[in-house]
Design an enzyme around this catalytic site. Structure first.
Site: not given
Length: 408
Positions: A96, A126, A158
């Protein structure tokens, strides 16, 4: 019970080649373009990405275990390369990403754009860059005939509280799978990270009683009571600054508490009957969140009693939203020394942001954090990972394979 899917299969179109100096492999770039193209902002489903990874691994003959959230809109993927061999190292990443709403991007955030030696797109740093590099290495991992298995663990949610990885680890326990170690590929500029703070979030809701602002004694002001809690938490935060033992290895060397959002009131001439605020807490390793949480709840209970004394239907509640435990591993631990050796570095750092490493570590899996890109370039408009960093990650993967994942 975790919901499980096991998928057989048979190979990625081509094996990952060692990268040219300063540039990742073509396969890593190809996979990154695909992964970024899936809009996996946490409010959305990640199933398109997960199913694509599952199918790509199936072409290599690698089975994937999927564990879903309660609504079956999101899933974790766990795959073992070298099934039947001794448990090995997990290469872990979350799928995510954070929203792009209101951000001023200079290119499509869900399409990788290369310029000035950088790859722009939501999640490039990320942490889809790391996932792409790991997936690109899969054929070489299988061809190396390693003595132990290699595991991929790709999670959901997350960014909003590390919810998915809890389900993933629960599934592994139920299946009797205990990996030997874990490398979490958060963006650390390819430098090992051995510690991060705990991250915790609360929501506090105050229910007052409306009245005309000319008659404040007829009402209960929810905003003013909420303000007392804000001041209390600020005093606790100031005490950490004054009294908590400092660890200068962290950019902010003490625990922090801050009110991050607040909303209340309806008009300038109405005593507000509602106020809601959220709280972000970052606790140092060794500082008890449970104790801190209890202090906040105790003060809120005093406010609740005062409000009810004024009017029984009023009051306040403190709700726990999400939490990620602090992570710490000994600087001299074998998994850390292994990461140093592969990254060709002597250093090891500490970060303030939370990761899934604390959860893997709590599950008894030796863990270290290392991945391409910088956290400073994540979550912002024009997020990017440099070509050099992604190439370095490819090289790291190649060294993993050459080392035969022998880290102990």
């Amino acid at each position: 019970m975790a919901l499980i899917q096991t998928v057989p299969g048979s190979a990625f179109r081509d094996a990952a080649a060692p990268p040219d100096t300063g540039r990742p492999s073509a396969r890593t770039l190809e996979i990154l373009h695909t992964l970024v193209g899936f809009d996996t902002v946490s409010r959305n489903s990640n199933l398109g990405l997960i199913e694509w990874v599952r199918d790509e691994l199936a072409r290599l003959g690698v089975a994937s275990r999927l564990s879903w959230d309660a609504d079956r809109r999101k899933a974790n993927l766990f795959a073992t390369l070298g099934d039947g061999r001794a448990p090995g190292i997990v290469l872990s990443g979350h799928t995510d990403v954070v929203p792009v709403d209101g951000q001023d991007w200079h290119s499509d955030p869900f399409k990788v754009t290369e310029r000035d030696g950088k790859l722009f797109g939501r999640g490039t740093a990320d942490m889809k860059g790391y996932i792409a590099s790991a997936l690109a290495a899969a054929p070489a991992i299988l061809q190396a005939n390693l003595p132990s298995a290699v595991h991929f663990a790709f999670s959901y949610d997350e960014e909003v509280g590390c919810f998915g990885v809890h389900e993933l680890i629960k599934d592994l326990r139920e299946a009797g799978i205990q990996p030997a170690g874990c490398i979490v590929g958060e963006p650390t500029l390819m430098q090992p990270v051995v510690s991060h703070k705990g991250t915790w979030r609360l929501r506090c809701c105050f229910r007052g009683r409306e009245a005309h602002s000319a008659m404040p004694t007829h009402g209960v002001n929810a905003v003013e009571y909420a303000a007392q809690l804000v001041v209390f938490m600020r005093e606790v935060a100031a005490r950490f600054v004054r009294e908590e033992p400092r660890d200068e290895g962290f950019p902010v060397p003490f625990s922090t508490i801050q009110t991050t959002t607040i909303a209340g009131g309806t008009a300038q001439n109405i005593v507000p009957n509602l106020c809601e605020l959220t709280v972000d807490l970052r606790t140092m390793p060794g500082t008890s969140f449970d104790t801190l949480h209890a202090q906040i709840r105790a003060f809120a209970a005093q406010l609740d009693a005062q409000m009810k004394h004024e009017s029984p239907e009023t009051g306040c509640e403190v709700e726990f939203l999400a939490g990620v435990p602090a992570f710490v591993v000994e600087d001299t631990a074998p998994i850390v020394n292994y990461a140093r050796r592969l990254a060709r570095t002597q250093g090891a750092g500490k970060v303030t942001f939370g990761t899934e490493a604390g959860i893997f570590s709590e599950a008894g899996i030796p863990t270290v954090i290392i991945g391409p890109g910088s956290i400073d370039d994540a979550h912002r408009p024009d997020e990017f990972v440099s070509l050099q960093q992604l190439a370095d990650c490819d090289t790291f993967m190649q060294r993993l394979i050459e080392s035969k994942f022998d880290w102990r």
